[in-house]
Write an enzyme that holds these catalytic residues in place. Structure first.
Site, PDB file in Angstrom:
ATOM      1  N   CYS A 129       6.665   4.720   2.724  1.00 43.05           N
ATOM      2  CA  CYS A 129       6.651   3.751   3.836  1.00 43.05           C
ATOM      3  C   CYS A 129       6.569   4.487   5.139  1.00 43.05           C
ATOM      4  O   CYS A 129       6.034   3.952   6.190  1.00 43.05           O
ATOM      5  CB  CYS A 129       7.606   2.549   3.621  1.00 43.05           C
ATOM      6  SG  CYS A 129       7.286   1.483   2.248  1.00 43.05           S
ATOM      7  N   HIS A 158       4.547  -2.072   0.339  1.00 44.78           N
ATOM      8  CA  HIS A 158       5.615  -1.455  -0.491  1.00 44.78           C
ATOM      9  C   HIS A 158       5.473  -1.835  -1.819  1.00 44.78           C
ATOM     10  O   HIS A 158       5.839  -3.096  -2.028  1.00 44.78           O
ATOM     11  CB  HIS A 158       7.071  -1.544  -0.048  1.00 44.78           C
ATOM     12  CG  HIS A 158       7.918  -0.689  -1.120  1.00 44.78           C
ATOM     13  ND1 HIS A 158       7.989   0.772  -1.025  1.00 44.78           N
ATOM     14  CD2 HIS A 158       8.682  -0.874  -2.098  1.00 44.78           C
ATOM     15  CE1 HIS A 158       8.623   1.285  -2.025  1.00 44.78           C
ATOM     16  NE2 HIS A 158       9.124   0.118  -2.735  1.00 44.78           N
ATOM     17  N   HIS A 192       1.547   5.376  -5.796  1.00 43.70           N
ATOM     18  CA  HIS A 192       0.462   6.310  -5.272  1.00 43.70           C
ATOM     19  C   HIS A 192      -0.597   6.854  -6.201  1.00 43.70           C
ATOM     20  O   HIS A 192      -0.273   6.889  -7.470  1.00 43.70           O
ATOM     21  CB  HIS A 192       1.118   7.318  -4.425  1.00 43.70           C
ATOM     22  CG  HIS A 192       2.050   7.975  -5.462  1.00 43.70           C
ATOM     23  ND1 HIS A 192       3.531   7.571  -5.493  1.00 43.70           N
ATOM     24  CD2 HIS A 192       2.187   9.266  -6.039  1.00 43.70           C
ATOM     25  CE1 HIS A 192       4.128   8.275  -6.478  1.00 43.70           C
ATOM     26  NE2 HIS A 192       3.337   9.513  -6.531  1.00 43.70           N
TER      27      HIS A 192
HETATM   28  P1  AMP Z   1       5.040  11.603  -8.172  1.00 42.31           P
HETATM   29  O1  AMP Z   1       5.729  12.805  -8.712  1.00 42.31           O
HETATM   30  O2  AMP Z   1       3.968  11.269  -8.909  1.00 42.31           O
HETATM   31  O3  AMP Z   1       5.948  10.636  -7.701  1.00 42.31           O
HETATM   32  O4  AMP Z   1       4.330  12.221  -6.946  1.00 42.31           O
HETATM   33  C1  AMP Z   1       4.969  12.334  -5.644  1.00 42.31           C
HETATM   34  C2  AMP Z   1       4.373  13.448  -4.828  1.00 42.31           C
HETATM   35  O5  AMP Z   1       4.680  13.240  -3.477  1.00 42.31           O
HETATM   36  C3  AMP Z   1       4.627  14.939  -5.205  1.00 42.31           C
HETATM   37  O6  AMP Z   1       3.285  15.453  -5.626  1.00 42.31           O
HETATM   38  C4  AMP Z   1       5.225  15.629  -3.972  1.00 42.31           C
HETATM   39  O7  AMP Z   1       4.823  16.647  -3.835  1.00 42.31           O
HETATM   40  C5  AMP Z   1       4.631  14.608  -2.796  1.00 42.31           C
HETATM   41  N1  AMP Z   1       5.557  14.590  -1.411  1.00 42.31           N
HETATM   42  C6  AMP Z   1       6.731  14.409  -1.651  1.00 42.31           C
HETATM   43  N2  AMP Z   1       6.965  14.262  -0.385  1.00 42.31           N
HETATM   44  C7  AMP Z   1       6.278  14.579   0.476  1.00 42.31           C
HETATM   45  C8  AMP Z   1       5.767  14.454   1.968  1.00 42.31           C
HETATM   46  N3  AMP Z   1       6.759  14.460   2.587  1.00 42.31           N
HETATM   47  N4  AMP Z   1       4.659  14.430   2.408  1.00 42.31           N
HETATM   48  C9  AMP Z   1       3.520  14.718   1.423  1.00 42.31           C
HETATM   49  N5  AMP Z   1       3.536  14.777  -0.140  1.00 42.31           N
HETATM   50  C10 AMP Z   1       4.916  14.592  -0.462  1.00 42.31           C
END
Ligand code: AMP
Length: 113
Positions: free
Chosen positions: A7, A46, A99
């Site tokens: 968010c 969200h 996502h």
């Molecule tokens: P998931 O594990 O499917 O929930 O995916 C979450 C994703 O968010 C992971 O691939 C992380 O590398 C990515 N992630 C976490 N923090 C950030 C951030 N600040 N900017 C971009 N990607 C992020």
């Protein structure tokens, strides 16, 4: 939601590398890419994950999926790509804001799990 990383990214209070935005969705590059192209596409609203989806979100989710294809084309992924969405602990979802991962830019592994 006040305390949600994605968010905050969608609102611009935490920086990200934006690749697409419209009134409903936001897309940005994953901070730890697992492929040459690794983009995260989120609804601005969200929703914690697929388990929290209701009929009310049908139009939003259809838009999210169609936008994934638009972004893939924009990124030049004409040779193929993968859309992944982790839901819950067993799938290792680490950010509780729904996502899609858009992965491409190379031949991806045949096995998905
Ligand atoms: P998931 O594990 O499917 O929930 O995916 C979450 C994703 O968010 C992971 O691939 C992380 O590398 C990515 N992630 C976490 N923090 C950030 C951030 N600040 N900017 C971009 N990607 C992020």
């Amino acid at each position: 939601m006040d305390n949600c990383l994605f968010c905050k990214i969608a609102a611009g209070t935490i920086p990200s590398t934006k690749v697409y935005e419209d009134e409903m969705v936001y897309a940005f590059r994953d901070i730890a890419p697992q492929a040459p192209v690794h983009i995260l596409l989120i609804p601005k609203k969200h929703i914690s994950g697929w388990s929290a989806v209701t009929e009310e979100s049908d139009a939003l989710l259809a838009h999210l999926m169609r936008t994934a294809a638009v972004i893939a084309a924009q990124e030049g992924l004409q040779d193929g790509y993968r859309i992944v969405s982790n839901c819950g602990e067993n799938a290792c979802q680490s950010v509780p804001h729904l996502h899609l991962h858009i992965l491409g830019g190379q031949k991806l592994p045949d096995r998905m799990a």
